[in-house]
Scaffold this active site. Sequence first.
Site, PDB file in Angstrom:
ATOM      1  N   THR A 145      22.818  -9.994 -12.288  1.00 18.82           N
ATOM      2  CA  THR A 145      22.319 -11.702 -11.453  1.00 18.82           C
ATOM      3  C   THR A 145      23.771 -10.773 -10.132  1.00 18.82           C
ATOM      4  OG1 THR A 145      24.260 -13.160 -12.408  1.00 18.82           O
ATOM      5  CG2 THR A 145      22.171 -12.276 -13.598  1.00 18.82           C
ATOM      6  N   GLU A 146      23.504 -12.174  -9.330  1.00 18.04           N
ATOM      7  CA  GLU A 146      24.902 -12.108  -8.247  1.00 18.04           C
ATOM      8  C   GLU A 146      25.884 -12.195  -8.256  1.00 18.04           C
ATOM      9  OE1 GLU A 146      24.343 -16.105  -6.446  1.00 18.04           O
ATOM     10  OE2 GLU A 146      22.735 -15.679  -7.386  1.00 18.04           O
ATOM     11  N   HIS A 147      25.985 -12.321  -9.825  1.00 26.87           N
ATOM     12  CA  HIS A 147      28.195 -12.369 -10.405  1.00 26.87           C
ATOM     13  C   HIS A 147      28.219 -11.509 -11.067  1.00 26.87           C
ATOM     14  CE1 HIS A 147      27.263 -16.382  -8.989  1.00 26.87           C
ATOM     15  NE2 HIS A 147      25.946 -16.772  -9.899  1.00 26.87           N
TER      16      HIS A 147
END
Length: 519
Positions: free
Chosen positions: A333-335
Amino acid sequence: MGKICDAATAAAVIADGQAVASTGVLAWSTPDVVLRAIGERFDATGTPQGLTFYFPVATGDAMGIPGMEHIARKGLLRRIVSGTYINPRHPETGARPAMTELVQNDLVEAYTWPIGATMHWLREVARRGPGYLTKVGLGTFADPRHGGGKFTSLATDDLVQVVELAGEEYLFYPTWPLDVGIIRASSADEYGNLSFEDQPLTTCALAMALAVRASGGKVIAQVGRIVPRGSRVAHEVRVPGALVDHVVVAPGEPAGTDVHHDPGYLRVMPDMLDRLPRLPAGPKKVIARRVAAEVRPGEMSIFGFGASSDAVLVMAEDGLLDGDWLGGHEFTTEHGPFGGAVMPGWQFSPNYAPEGLLDGLSHFDFIDGGGCKFAALAFGQFDAAGNVNVTRFGSSNPGAGGFTDIAVNAERLVFAGTFTTGGLEVECTDGALTILREGRVNKFVSEVDAVTYRVRDGVCRGQTARLVTERAVFDATREGPTLVEVAPGIDVQRDVLDLIDFPVRVDGPALMNPACFRP
């Protein structure tokens, strides 16, 4: 003087008119106890007033972990800059988040930036640079020629500029000093050395501490426990105590929404597939199955918040991840997580049973460097010019999150979501789809409310892009979307074409795989 103090003492550090920053990704890594103390101090004394709050990502869930809701007070806030905002109504009370009310009623200067910018901007503050320079976001909501990320009419300052360098345009985000930073870790010693052993994300904690220190400000850390100084090996200390001024001990705080302590968010679990939840039948499951058909093993695949993030769960349920190491699939994910399974809903952000983890800034370095070849993202609107919107539509102002950085830098894109929204009800029987009640809001519109990404520009650069809904699949082309698949049981004219506010090309279309509509 010792660094360990209670939350009220830490909150008293903040003075009127200061700029305050806080970590948090949804409910993960949220320093909720400190944020609550700030709101309580304001309610009791009327101070601090006129703050600028900087949230790289929406903080909290506006439910059991309120996060930014604690400081959503008229008078306490003058300005907020955030990569995302919390929007859904409370499932029990039906109340909208207080921060949403402030924005919708134009009671605060509200801005939103792509999360790639909110993360990398901290690095520029930390190095006392003039600002963050990027091509990501040109021509979108972040571009001052298209709104400059302004969410309210009170937001009149241009926080983003267009500049020219060597004959090319860039977006420029000028820096300003941060007076106070609030971060969350797992453990601290009496000197303030911080480790993150039971936090599924480290997000931008180190970058924020460095930025605040470079600004001459104060760093407040919320932790779950105190450990003896020198009891951890050095590489476990991710934020040195030299960067920390105050430590607030808050034992027993949940890690995230409905998650107190689950080791599956911290490490590989041999029985991971058996631990994953199953999606209920409905349009989301249909969409997830069709998105899953686009995912390839051996290709780093990144999933965004919303409908697209459900795909990994149905891949597990349908036996597509059997074998060693998820059958060669790689998910993020983007995290910052690498490996494991992408989780849906409020559990989105960390992966379940991850193999590795980057901090927020380093992960956007990876994204901006083209590390994620395939991206599956949600969509709120799509228009005739080939623009997609997740930033702001109707009464919702969620912000773009990492969408723009992800979309610009991927090679293959899938945008996923229901065809209409607001009351849509469907039924899946005998491998076909029946519309029981149509949604009140069309998502294929003549012009989007805000441009999050210009899909047509990406296609012209060589990207491929596909839109997946529960009843139809479209390919994005230079000429606009082309209908290529429809669900069995769907009337193409009545249930698809008549609900699109602009003409689309029709190629075939073929039938969607009936397996998508299994109960």
